[in-house]
Structures are given as structure tokens and as C-alpha cells.
Design a protein around this motif. Structure first.
Motif, PDB file in Angstrom:
ATOM      1  N   LEU A 104     -62.418  76.155  15.978  1.00  0.00           N
ATOM      2  CA  LEU A 104     -62.234  74.844  15.371  1.00  0.00           C
ATOM      3  C   LEU A 104     -63.162  73.816  16.021  1.00  0.00           C
ATOM      4  CD1 LEU A 104     -60.517  73.404  13.234  1.00  0.00           C
ATOM      5  CD2 LEU A 104     -58.932  72.793  15.057  1.00  0.00           C
ATOM      6  N   VAL A 105     -63.949  73.137  15.185  1.00  0.00           N
ATOM      7  CA  VAL A 105     -64.930  72.176  15.682  1.00  0.00           C
ATOM      8  C   VAL A 105     -64.529  70.746  15.325  1.00  0.00           C
ATOM      9  CG1 VAL A 105     -67.348  71.454  15.493  1.00  0.00           C
ATOM     10  CG2 VAL A 105     -66.779  73.881  15.529  1.00  0.00           C
ATOM     11  N   LYS A 106     -63.890  70.572  14.165  1.00  0.00           N
ATOM     12  CA  LYS A 106     -63.541  69.230  13.697  1.00  0.00           C
ATOM     13  C   LYS A 106     -62.091  69.208  13.234  1.00  0.00           C
ATOM     14  CE  LYS A 106     -65.111  65.614  10.550  1.00  0.00           C
ATOM     15  NZ  LYS A 106     -66.107  65.248   9.535  1.00  0.00           N
ATOM     16  N   LEU A 107     -61.316  68.246  13.785  1.00  0.00           N
ATOM     17  CA  LEU A 107     -59.898  68.156  13.457  1.00  0.00           C
ATOM     18  C   LEU A 107     -59.532  66.712  13.142  1.00  0.00           C
ATOM     19  CD1 LEU A 107     -57.070  69.465  13.336  1.00  0.00           C
ATOM     20  CD2 LEU A 107     -56.892  69.045  15.803  1.00  0.00           C
ATOM     21  N   ALA A 155     -53.364  65.659  24.777  1.00  0.00           N
ATOM     22  CA  ALA A 155     -54.106  65.546  26.041  1.00  0.00           C
ATOM     23  C   ALA A 155     -54.356  66.923  26.642  1.00  0.00           C
ATOM     24  CB  ALA A 155     -53.337  64.667  27.024  1.00  0.00           C
ATOM     25  N   VAL A 156     -53.368  67.793  26.524  1.00  0.00           N
ATOM     26  CA  VAL A 156     -53.506  69.172  27.018  1.00  0.00           C
ATOM     27  C   VAL A 156     -54.580  69.891  26.208  1.00  0.00           C
ATOM     28  CG1 VAL A 156     -52.319  71.385  27.333  1.00  0.00           C
ATOM     29  CG2 VAL A 156     -51.114  69.238  27.822  1.00  0.00           C
ATOM     30  N   VAL A 157     -54.560  69.686  24.890  1.00  0.00           N
ATOM     31  CA  VAL A 157     -55.555  70.301  24.011  1.00  0.00           C
ATOM     32  C   VAL A 157     -56.956  69.811  24.367  1.00  0.00           C
ATOM     33  CG1 VAL A 157     -56.386  70.450  21.617  1.00  0.00           C
ATOM     34  CG2 VAL A 157     -53.926  70.598  22.099  1.00  0.00           C
ATOM     35  N   ILE A 158     -57.098  68.504  24.503  1.00  0.00           N
ATOM     36  CA  ILE A 158     -58.409  67.916  24.810  1.00  0.00           C
ATOM     37  C   ILE A 158     -58.953  68.467  26.127  1.00  0.00           C
ATOM     38  CG2 ILE A 158     -59.575  65.748  25.409  1.00  0.00           C
ATOM     39  CD1 ILE A 158     -57.628  64.392  23.373  1.00  0.00           C
ATOM     40  N   LYS A 159     -58.076  68.656  27.074  1.00  0.00           N
ATOM     41  CA  LYS A 159     -58.496  69.177  28.384  1.00  0.00           C
ATOM     42  C   LYS A 159     -58.885  70.659  28.320  1.00  0.00           C
ATOM     43  CE  LYS A 159     -57.072  69.387  33.197  1.00  0.00           C
ATOM     44  NZ  LYS A 159     -56.083  68.970  34.176  1.00  0.00           N
ATOM     45  N   ALA A 160     -58.138  71.451  27.551  1.00  0.00           N
ATOM     46  CA  ALA A 160     -58.306  72.907  27.581  1.00  0.00           C
ATOM     47  C   ALA A 160     -59.210  73.490  26.497  1.00  0.00           C
ATOM     48  CB  ALA A 160     -56.935  73.577  27.501  1.00  0.00           C
ATOM     49  N   ASN A 161     -59.264  72.856  25.332  1.00  0.00           N
ATOM     50  CA  ASN A 161     -60.021  73.415  24.216  1.00  0.00           C
ATOM     51  C   ASN A 161     -61.516  73.377  24.510  1.00  0.00           C
ATOM     52  OD1 ASN A 161     -61.595  73.010  21.569  1.00  0.00           O
ATOM     53  ND2 ASN A 161     -59.655  73.900  20.901  1.00  0.00           N
ATOM     54  N   THR A 162     -62.205  74.453  24.154  1.00  0.00           N
ATOM     55  CA  THR A 162     -63.638  74.551  24.454  1.00  0.00           C
ATOM     56  C   THR A 162     -64.524  74.562  23.205  1.00  0.00           C
ATOM     57  OG1 THR A 162     -63.484  76.964  24.529  1.00  0.00           O
ATOM     58  CG2 THR A 162     -63.232  75.770  26.625  1.00  0.00           C
ATOM     59  N   SER A 163     -63.953  74.270  22.035  1.00  0.00           N
ATOM     60  CA  SER A 163     -64.778  74.281  20.823  1.00  0.00           C
ATOM     61  C   SER A 163     -64.749  72.966  20.053  1.00  0.00           C
ATOM     62  CB  SER A 163     -64.332  75.412  19.879  1.00  0.00           C
ATOM     63  OG  SER A 163     -63.014  75.184  19.428  1.00  0.00           O
ATOM     64  N   LEU A 164     -63.726  72.184  20.227  1.00  0.00           N
ATOM     65  CA  LEU A 164     -63.539  70.964  19.448  1.00  0.00           C
ATOM     66  C   LEU A 164     -64.589  69.906  19.790  1.00  0.00           C
ATOM     67  CD1 LEU A 164     -61.463  70.167  17.310  1.00  0.00           C
ATOM     68  CD2 LEU A 164     -60.094  69.134  19.114  1.00  0.00           C
ATOM     69  N   GLU A 165     -65.336  69.472  18.764  1.00  0.00           N
ATOM     70  CA  GLU A 165     -66.382  68.462  18.950  1.00  0.00           C
ATOM     71  C   GLU A 165     -66.006  67.113  18.356  1.00  0.00           C
ATOM     72  OE1 GLU A 165     -70.027  70.035  17.378  1.00  0.00           O
ATOM     73  OE2 GLU A 165     -69.949  71.791  18.693  1.00  0.00           O
TER      74      GLU A 165
END
Length: 142
Positions: free
Chosen positions: A40-43, A59-69
Motif C-alpha cells: 500500500l502506497v496511498k491511503l 501513529a503505530v502504523v506511521i512508525k512501522a509501515n515501510t511502503s506508505l508514501e
């Protein structure tokens, strides 16, 4: 369930949740699905009734996710507390390029937290804080 299906199918962009009101209890599941997503790149979660509870999960997602731009979480009434939570994730995120925090009732304290996070974030290029309660003092902080 729908988000899980979208992520598992390898979708790169998810916008079908825009303005879909989620319950507080949904946000833990959202976090679980998004934290480990690698495609997932755009949400777009604009107007999903996130509140502070959802902001803390994101906040947890933003810290851990490595694909979201690109992440749109505007119009979710996260306030200063939610902005501070999101800022913790933003400080260590290395993939987000665009973040929309507009229309979230964020004040000076939240704006200062975002500013502090940006000091250690080198990837974010576009940040929207439109229509918040930041005031001149908060704008100077950012």
C-alpha cells in the motif's frame, strides 16, 4: 474486513474509506492490517471519525509501515492529543512523502509536536495543516 481484503489483494491505493465513519473499536484492526502492509502506497482515511483513539493507532502504523508514501487523515477531529500521537510515528517514518492533517482541530500544541517530528523526518515533502486552530503562534512554530 474491507481494508484487509484491499491490502491482501496488493492494492497500491485505497480511497474507498473516505468519509466512511469507523467506530473506535475498528481502529485496532486498521492498525493490525496496515502495520505489516508492504504494498500500500496511498491511503485516504479522510473523514473516518478517527478521533484520538484512531490517531494513536495510526501513529503505530506511521512508525512501522515501510511502503506508505501518502496518507490523508484530515477531518477526523484528532486535536492536539492526536497530533502529538501521530507526530511520534512521523518522527521515525522514512517513507511518507505527503501527509494531510487538515480540518482536525489541531492547535498550537499539536502544531509544535508536528514541527518537532519534522526535525528528524527527512522524507516528508508535503504537509497540510489547513483549517486547524493553529493561530499565528502555531504557524510560526511549524
Amino acid at each position: 474486513q474491507e481494508l484487509n481484503s484491499a491490502v491482501e489483494s496488493g492494492k497500491k491505493e485505497v480511497s474507498e474509506f473516505r468519509d466512511k465513519k469507523l467506530q473506535e473499536s475498528d481502529w485496532c484492526g486498521v492498525r493490525e492490517v496496515l502495520t505489516n502492509s508492504t504494498t500500500l502506497v496511498k491511503l485516504d482515511l479522510y473523514g473516518t471519525a478517527m478521533g484520538v483513539v484512531g490517531a494513536k493507532e495510526m501513529a503505530v502504523v506511521i512508525k512501522a509501515n515501510t511502503s506508505l508514501e501518502s496518507l490523508a487523515i484530515g477531518s477526523n477531529n484528532i486535536g492536539d492529543e492526536g497530533a502529538k500521537a501521530v507526530s511520534v510515528g512521523l518522527a521515525s517514518n522514512r517513507t511518507l512523502v505527503t501527509l494531510d492533517l487538515g480540518w482536525n482541530e489541531i492547535g498550537v500544541v499539536g502544531a509544535q509536536a508536528v514541527r518537532d517530528a519534522l526535525l528528524s523526518n527527512s522524507t516528508l515533502e508535503s504537509l497540510s495543516l489547513q483549517a486547524n486552530k493553529i493561530s499565528v503562534e502555531g504557524a510560526k512554530a511549524v
